[in-house]
Motif scaffolding. Structure first.
Motif, short mmCIF file in Angstrom:
data_model
loop_
_atom_site.label_atom_id
_atom_site.label_comp_id
_atom_site.label_asym_id
_atom_site.label_seq_id
_atom_site.Cartn_x
_atom_site.Cartn_y
_atom_site.Cartn_z
N UNK A 1 17.32 11.81 -20.41
CA UNK A 1 17.96 11.87 -18.77
C UNK A 1 17.93 13.12 -18.28
N UNK A 2 19.03 14.09 -18.87
CA UNK A 2 19.57 15.20 -18.36
C UNK A 2 18.72 16.42 -18.75
N UNK A 3 18.26 16.41 -19.86
CA UNK A 3 17.46 17.52 -20.30
C UNK A 3 16.02 16.99 -20.75
N UNK A 4 15.16 16.58 -20.00
CA UNK A 4 13.91 16.05 -20.15
C UNK A 4 13.05 17.42 -20.65
N UNK A 5 12.11 17.16 -21.63
CA UNK A 5 11.06 18.25 -22.08
C UNK A 5 10.27 18.39 -21.26
N UNK A 6 9.64 17.43 -20.41
CA UNK A 6 8.42 17.56 -19.61
C UNK A 6 8.52 16.92 -18.41
N UNK A 7 7.71 17.01 -17.51
CA UNK A 7 7.88 16.43 -16.23
C UNK A 7 7.43 14.97 -16.48
N UNK A 8 6.66 14.63 -17.62
CA UNK A 8 6.39 13.17 -17.86
C UNK A 8 7.60 12.39 -18.17
N UNK A 9 8.49 13.12 -18.93
CA UNK A 9 9.61 12.68 -19.51
C UNK A 9 10.84 12.45 -18.37
N UNK A 10 10.76 13.30 -17.63
CA UNK A 10 11.67 13.32 -16.49
C UNK A 10 11.35 12.14 -15.53
N UNK B 1 3.51 34.39 -12.02
CA UNK B 1 2.24 33.47 -11.39
C UNK B 1 2.03 32.33 -11.83
N UNK B 2 2.94 32.04 -12.89
CA UNK B 2 2.53 30.76 -13.53
C UNK B 2 2.86 29.43 -12.39
N UNK B 3 1.99 28.52 -12.54
CA UNK B 3 2.21 27.43 -11.45
C UNK B 3 3.26 26.39 -12.07
N UNK B 4 4.31 26.34 -11.38
CA UNK B 4 5.63 25.44 -11.87
C UNK B 4 5.85 24.48 -10.65
N UNK C 1 20.23 23.11 -10.01
CA UNK C 1 20.18 21.68 -10.57
C UNK C 1 18.81 21.10 -10.81
N UNK C 2 17.87 21.77 -10.33
CA UNK C 2 16.57 21.49 -10.66
C UNK C 2 15.99 21.27 -12.21
N UNK C 3 15.13 20.58 -12.60
CA UNK C 3 14.22 20.68 -13.63
C UNK C 3 13.05 21.66 -13.30
N UNK C 4 12.66 22.37 -14.05
CA UNK C 4 11.50 23.34 -13.71
C UNK C 4 10.47 23.20 -15.11
N UNK C 5 9.27 22.61 -14.52
CA UNK C 5 8.25 22.54 -15.51
C UNK C 5 7.04 23.14 -15.10
N UNK C 6 6.34 23.51 -16.33
CA UNK C 6 4.90 24.14 -15.80
C UNK C 6 4.10 23.10 -15.16
N UNK C 7 3.29 23.58 -14.20
CA UNK C 7 2.56 22.59 -13.76
C UNK C 7 1.17 22.12 -14.37
N UNK C 8 1.26 20.89 -14.95
CA UNK C 8 0.05 20.46 -15.43
C UNK C 8 -0.44 19.32 -15.12
N UNK C 9 -1.57 18.93 -15.41
CA UNK C 9 -2.34 17.42 -14.95
C UNK C 9 -1.76 16.39 -15.68
N UNK C 10 -1.38 15.23 -15.04
CA UNK C 10 -0.68 14.03 -15.61
C UNK C 10 -1.71 13.22 -16.33
#
Length: 376
Positions: free
Chosen positions: A253-262, A295-298, A367-376
């Motif tokens: 919950x507090x340290x998700x490894x991906x946007x999917x997990x979050x 330049x990485x899409x986040x 306080x934001x989670x930062x993830x690489x932009x990926x197709x779901x």
């Protein structure tokens, strides 16, 4: 339901026998070097479908692990492999350090509890619980079944028939039957999904109490994040035949490894932007984004609980477009510039903000989670 009723009953009732035929309670002990269950590089295909792909999992004695995920992610297939109802294409399954890939289901010491409980309607409650105890002397089997029924609070229903039981009572009988032979590990396949919410909460708490009391190593299959968080010591979140992340509920919950997990554990407010000089620009201000190339899409994501309503002139302005009463709380839907979707924000039911009200919102960019932009 996992497998046929006949196959599953052979597993649930063919588990290891207790050495003295009586219930036992395990005291807390240091974690042993050998896990109770160890899966290494499990893979399984059904034609072109990759049902399991590189599954690694170790479960310690007395630990409760939840396999969590959407339908079709592989969690029930993994349970079938552990039970011996499916044979993997590759990898190993070890129980107490011994490879059990070639061991028949009924000889694995594995208990299995069904979604629909699979009680025999023509047998009494006590007879259902005693069904897998034929190897014991009759007196021992009677004592063990009675003790398990008392443990789940149903000693007074021993002579009743399944048709007279409530859903919660049926679930507890099924639990007593699965535990009676003393399995080395218990597999639960969505065991609470057929119960109404109030009954489910109570029976779930009672079941957890019994599993803790007996020290039973358990794997729970569920699609409900709340259930996994409240029931399990650790959660293995599955996606497309793989374990996407494993850890405690607090970890996921507090340290998700991906946007999917979050996303799996609740709503997110999301903003997409490229990494610039180690930050990502958001309506709440620049968020630190260490470790990402220029330049990485986040995507920056916040959970609703970190968003604050602040006074006029502070934060971001927004407008309430809907309000939904939820009892002790109300859910405000707020349109905010910079976000593609309205923000759903819970407030106290007594909060007076109605549709059309202009509000102001703030959040700590850090306080934001930062993830690489990926197709779901």
């Amino acid at each position: 339901m996992i497998g046929s009723q006949r196959d599953g009953l052979r597993i649930a009732l063919g588990a290891d026998r207790l050495s003295n035929g009586l219930p036992h309670r395990l005291s807390p002990v240091p974690m042993p070097a050998t896990p109770r269950l160890e899966l290494q590089d499990l893979g399984l295909r059904f034609g072109a479908l990759r049902a399991l792909d590189g599954i690694d999992l170790a479960v310690q004695p007395g630990e409760i692990v939840a396999l969590l995920g959407d339908s079709g992610c592989g969690k029930s297939t993994l349970l079938r492999v552990i039970a011996g109802l499916e044979r993997p294409d590759r990898g190993s399954v070890r129980l107490d350090g011994a490879e059990i890939g070639g061991v028949p289901p009924e000889a694995r010491g594995v208990g299995l509890m069904f979604q629909d409980y699979a009680l025999f309607p023509h047998l009494t409650v006590a007879e259902n619980v005693r069904f897998g105890l034929h190897a014991h002397p009759r007196a021992t089997a009677l004592a063990l079944a009675a003790a398990r029924l008392e443990q789940v609070g149903l000693g007074h229903r021993a002579e009743s028939y399944p048709a007279t039981l409530s859903g919660g009572e049926s679930q507890r009988v099924a639990l007593a039957r699965a535990l009676a032979p003393g399995p080395r590990i218990l597999l639960l396949d969505e065991p609470f999904s057929n119960l109404d919410r109030r009954t489910r909460d109570r029976v779930r708490a009672d079941t957890l109490g019994v599993l803790r009391e007996t020290g039973t190593t358990t794997i729970l299959v569920t699609h409900d994040p709340e259930e996994a968080l409240g029931f399990a010591d650790r959660i293995a979140l599955m996606r497309a035949g793989r374990i996407a992340q494993i850890g405690t509920g607090a970890d996921l919950y507090g340290r998700p490894a991906s946007r999917f997990a979050a996303r799996f554990f609740g709503d997110l407010f999301e903003v997409a932007a490229p990494c610039r000089a180690g930050t990502v620009a958001t309506p709440f201000g620049p968020c630190p984004a260490p470790g990402f190339a220029e330049g990485t899409a986040l995507v920056a994501c916040w959970r609703p609980e970190v968003i604050r309503l602040v006074g006029p002139g502070e934060g971001l302005p927004g407008r309430v477009v809907s309000r939904r009463f939820l009892g002790t709380t109300a859910l405000l839907s707020i349109v905010v510039e910079g976000f593609l979707e309205p923000l759903a924000l819970p407030v106290a039911a007594s909060d007076g903000r109605e549709i059309g009200t202009v509000v102001h919102l703030a959040a700590d960019p850090a306080g934001a989670f930062i993830f690489r932009e990926e197709r779901d």
